[in-house]
Design a protein around this motif. Structure first.
Motif, short mmCIF file in Angstrom:
data_model
loop_
_atom_site.label_atom_id
_atom_site.label_comp_id
_atom_site.label_asym_id
_atom_site.label_seq_id
_atom_site.Cartn_x
_atom_site.Cartn_y
_atom_site.Cartn_z
N MET A 17 -23.12 21.40 -26.88
CA MET A 17 -22.27 20.48 -27.65
C MET A 17 -21.83 21.11 -28.97
N LYS A 18 -22.70 21.94 -29.55
CA LYS A 18 -22.33 22.67 -30.77
C LYS A 18 -21.13 23.57 -30.46
N GLN A 19 -21.19 24.25 -29.32
CA GLN A 19 -20.10 25.16 -28.96
C GLN A 19 -18.82 24.40 -28.62
N ILE A 20 -18.98 23.19 -28.07
CA ILE A 20 -17.82 22.35 -27.72
C ILE A 20 -17.21 21.75 -28.99
N ASN A 21 -18.05 21.48 -29.99
CA ASN A 21 -17.60 20.93 -31.26
C ASN A 21 -16.76 19.65 -31.08
N PRO A 22 -17.36 18.59 -30.55
CA PRO A 22 -16.59 17.37 -30.26
C PRO A 22 -16.14 16.68 -31.55
N ASP A 23 -15.13 15.82 -31.43
CA ASP A 23 -14.63 15.12 -32.61
C ASP A 23 -15.61 14.06 -33.09
N VAL A 24 -16.20 13.33 -32.12
CA VAL A 24 -17.07 12.21 -32.48
C VAL A 24 -18.34 12.22 -31.62
N VAL A 25 -19.48 12.04 -32.27
CA VAL A 25 -20.73 11.79 -31.55
C VAL A 25 -21.33 10.51 -32.13
N ALA A 26 -21.62 9.56 -31.25
CA ALA A 26 -22.31 8.34 -31.68
C ALA A 26 -23.53 8.20 -30.79
N ALA A 27 -24.69 8.07 -31.39
CA ALA A 27 -25.90 7.99 -30.57
C ALA A 27 -27.00 7.25 -31.30
N TYR A 28 -27.91 6.71 -30.51
CA TYR A 28 -29.08 6.03 -31.03
C TYR A 28 -30.29 6.70 -30.39
N PRO A 29 -31.32 7.02 -31.19
CA PRO A 29 -32.43 7.80 -30.61
C PRO A 29 -33.30 7.00 -29.64
N ILE A 30 -33.65 7.62 -28.53
CA ILE A 30 -34.63 7.05 -27.60
C ILE A 30 -35.34 8.20 -26.89
N THR A 31 -36.64 8.11 -26.78
CA THR A 31 -37.42 9.11 -26.03
C THR A 31 -36.99 9.08 -24.58
N PRO A 32 -36.81 10.20 -23.91
CA PRO A 32 -36.91 11.59 -24.35
C PRO A 32 -35.56 12.24 -24.71
N GLN A 33 -34.58 11.41 -25.05
CA GLN A 33 -33.27 11.96 -25.43
C GLN A 33 -33.26 12.44 -26.88
N THR A 34 -34.16 11.88 -27.72
CA THR A 34 -34.12 12.09 -29.17
C THR A 34 -33.83 13.52 -29.63
N VAL A 178 -36.12 29.63 -19.80
CA VAL A 178 -35.16 30.66 -20.18
C VAL A 178 -33.75 30.15 -19.87
N VAL A 179 -32.91 30.12 -20.88
CA VAL A 179 -31.53 29.67 -20.72
C VAL A 179 -30.62 30.79 -21.21
N GLU A 180 -29.64 31.13 -20.37
CA GLU A 180 -28.66 32.13 -20.79
C GLU A 180 -27.44 31.40 -21.32
N THR A 181 -27.22 31.49 -22.62
CA THR A 181 -26.08 30.80 -23.22
C THR A 181 -24.90 31.77 -23.35
N LEU A 182 -23.72 31.19 -23.38
CA LEU A 182 -22.49 31.99 -23.47
C LEU A 182 -22.07 32.13 -24.93
N ASP A 183 -21.16 33.06 -25.18
CA ASP A 183 -20.63 33.22 -26.54
C ASP A 183 -19.83 31.98 -26.94
N ASP A 184 -19.87 31.65 -28.23
CA ASP A 184 -19.12 30.49 -28.74
C ASP A 184 -17.64 30.55 -28.35
N GLU A 185 -17.03 31.71 -28.56
CA GLU A 185 -15.60 31.86 -28.31
C GLU A 185 -15.26 31.64 -26.84
N LEU A 186 -16.13 32.14 -25.98
CA LEU A 186 -15.93 32.03 -24.53
C LEU A 186 -15.94 30.55 -24.12
N VAL A 187 -16.89 29.80 -24.68
CA VAL A 187 -16.97 28.36 -24.37
C VAL A 187 -15.73 27.65 -24.91
#
Lengths: 389, 191
Positions: A17-34, A178-187
């Motif tokens: 989501m950081k790489q996607i950089n969305p315009d709006v995020v609205a959320a309320y915390p709940i286990t195990p999503q927190t 282990v997670v292989e993440t892509l470059d920011d620009e590529l995403v």
């Protein structure tokens, strides 16, 4: 350069989501999503994303806020689990019916009661018929990859439907892998510029969202939702192909594991599919012709694929991590109904497992396979794995 | 089980850092080119309550998502847990036990009835001497490196640097590295 990181599923989703950089995020915390929201809130606080983050007073408000944001033309994201998703229920349907390309991560957790914070799939299954596309991740890598792929599917002009990315609560959300993440620009290039359709903020072309719609047109609008779902498999495949080019990881509607010559096939969603693959590797060493059919997408349900893959096999064992009280479990129901029309029907059996986070081990999986080897599957009998009786 | 799959179960009390130790071990093993998992068992979250954390380390991608039933290594961070039957659950003659304790190997074996190889290290004492705090994690990682060879000290040193340098400076990094090496040198095994 792809980066190999030892991170949790929650961090993997937040990183996407950081790489996607969305315009709006609205959320309320709940286990195990927190932790998804915690990690993302840090990106916002550190200024690494431009997102408008809206802390809301409930999940009903979270989904309402992203509906408003998406209708106005923003790329919007939320995340939840269990009771949080249940509280959103009303607006979950509205998001789909307004054809809003929202993405929501769900760290699957049991519904109360009794109160339980651990993994099962009853939260997402309660939204099965809401009109959302449902993707199901086996591990943190798939949770990351599906989050990256989700907007491209949701925003496609032939689809325009919200996407739910499901990953198992705690097992994946809190487990380090282990997670292989892509470059920011590529995403960024992959996601591309958002395709806006009928945004509220386009004041020179005014539109109405959420108006009253009685017996004169409501039915036609529902029919359009049915139609939109039909385009999802094609669009999913196209997006998956493009994603393979940048990541080397190839997705499809169904993950086919050792299926080619398999006589006995197990079907399961989420993290348990990994444990099944492990068990299959062991059983294959003993010469057993076993395989796994793992749905990467559960809604829409690609019936034709199941018919093609299951026709003529000896036996099919379906594992459900949720129950449908007084009826058959949801995955089993879908598979069984798909098999109605095939030429050579396999034996088929239903196993419910893992409710409220009950562990499922290779021994349990082997036990279900053993029933299939013996020809001991009863089509109308629901069995349970790892249950005291 | 694939021959190269190594499974660890950590026992500690909530707040003692078993989860952080398992995570640091996973990150060090990742840098060695391994596939890893680290996950705690979530119960009621109260400081001081017995808790477990797990690691899997393999040369191949790890598919399993069940909990660890038959660990290759059991690490006990708090020796007041030794009477807990969970310590020996799923273990046999081939399992290794490493305990943070000042007690002898024999008394540990007697207390928990462990059948495999038993090792002890005075990790809390070493941590108090080197770090001035009763945080035995890095010492325990040194002991794990020595007894099992699944992680190498230099990779753990890199992780210590990543974790402490920015926040606490080079002096704290050096103290933790010394604690790590003392865990490696001072662990005692028998059987």
């Amino acid at each position: 350069m792809p980066l190999k990181q030892a991170i949790t599923g929650a961090e993997a989703v937040a990183y996407a989501m950081k790489q996607i950089n969305p315009d709006v995020v609205a959320a309320y915390p709940i286990t195990p999503q927190t932790p998804v929201v915690e990690y993302f809130a840090k990106y916002v606080a550190d200024g690494v994303v431009d997102t408008e983050m809206i802390p809301v007073e409930s999940e009903h408000s979270a989904m309402s806020a992203v509906v408003g944001a998406a209708a106005s033309g923003a790329r919007a994201f939320t995340a939840t689990a269990s009771a949080g998703l249940a509280l959103m229920h009303e607006i979950v349907f509205i998001a789909a019916s307004l054809r809003l390309p929202i993405v929501m991560a769900v760290a699957n957790r049991a519904l109360s009661g009794p109160l339980n914070i651990h993994c099962d799939h009853s939260d997402a299954m309660a939204e099965r018929d809401s009109g959302w596309i449902q993707l199901w991740a086996e591990n943190a890598q798939e949770a990351y990859d599906f989050t990256v792929m989700a907007y491209k599917i949701a925003e496609h002009k032939d689809v325009r439907l919200p996407v739910m990315v499901n990953f198992d609560g705690f097992i994946i959300s809190h487990g380090v892998e282990v997670v292989e993440t892509l470059d920011d620009e590529l995403v960024k290039d992959f996601i591309g510029k958002q395709i806006k359709m009928y945004p509220l903020l386009d004041t020179s072309n005014p539109v109405t969202y959420g108006s009253i719609d009685m017996y004169d047109y409501y039915f036609e609008h529902k029919r359009q939702q049915v139609e939109a779902m039909k385009y999802v498999p094609k669009v999913f495949k196209e997006v998956a192909e493009e994603f393979a080019k940048i990541s080397g990881r190839k997705y499809d509607l169904i993950d086919e594991y050792m299926l080619d010559d398999a006589e006995y096939i197990m079907i399961a969603l989420g993290s348990t599919a990994g444990t099944i693959k492990h068990t299959i590797n062991e059983l294959r060493k003993e010469g057993k012709k076993v395989g796994l059919l793992k749905p990467w997408i559960f809604r829409p349900f690609p019936k034709v694929e199941y018919q093609r893959l299951l026709n003529g096999r000896k036996a099919v064992v379906v594992l459900d991590r949720s129950a449908s009280f007084g009826a058959e479990a949801p995955l089993y129901q879908s598979v069984k109904s798909a098999l109605y029309e095939i030429a050579v029907k396999p034996q088929i059996g239903s196993y419910v497992y893992g409710l409220g986070g009950r562990d499922i081990t290779p021994t349990h999986i082997q036990q279900a396979f053993e029933d299939a080897f013996k020809g001991d599957l009863i089509v109308d009998e629901e069995r349970y794995l790892g249950l005291r009786e | 089980m694939p021959a190269n799959l190594f499974e660890i179960r950590w026992h500690g009390r909530a707040g003692q850092g078993a989860k952080s130790a398992s995570q640091m071990l996973a990150e060090a093993a990742l840098d060695m080119g391994k596939y890893v998992q680290a996950f705690p068992e979530y119960g009621a979250e109260r400081t001081g309550a017995p808790m477990k954390a797990f690691n899997r380390i393999s040369d191949e991608r790890i598919l399993l998502h069940s909990s660890v039933e038959n660990p290759d290594l059991v690490v006990v961070i708090d020796d007041t847990l030794l009477g807990n039957p969970d310590i020996v659950a799923g273990t046999d003659e081939k399992t290794i036990l490493i305990v943070n304790t000042v007690k002898t190997v024999e008394s540990v074996r007697q207390k928990c009835g462990f059948k495999g190889k038993v090792c002890t290290v005075k990790a809390t004492e070493i941590a108090l001497e080197e770090l001035g705090r009763a945080t035995p994690n890095t010492v325990m990682l040194g002991a794990v490196a020595k007894v099992t060879g699944i992680i190498e000290l230099k990779y753990v040193e890199d992780k210590i640097r990543d974790m402490f340098l920015k926040k606490f400076g080079e002096a704290v990094v050096q103290k933790n590295i010394k604690a790590l090496h003392r865990g490696y040198e001072e662990v005692i095994c028998n059987g």
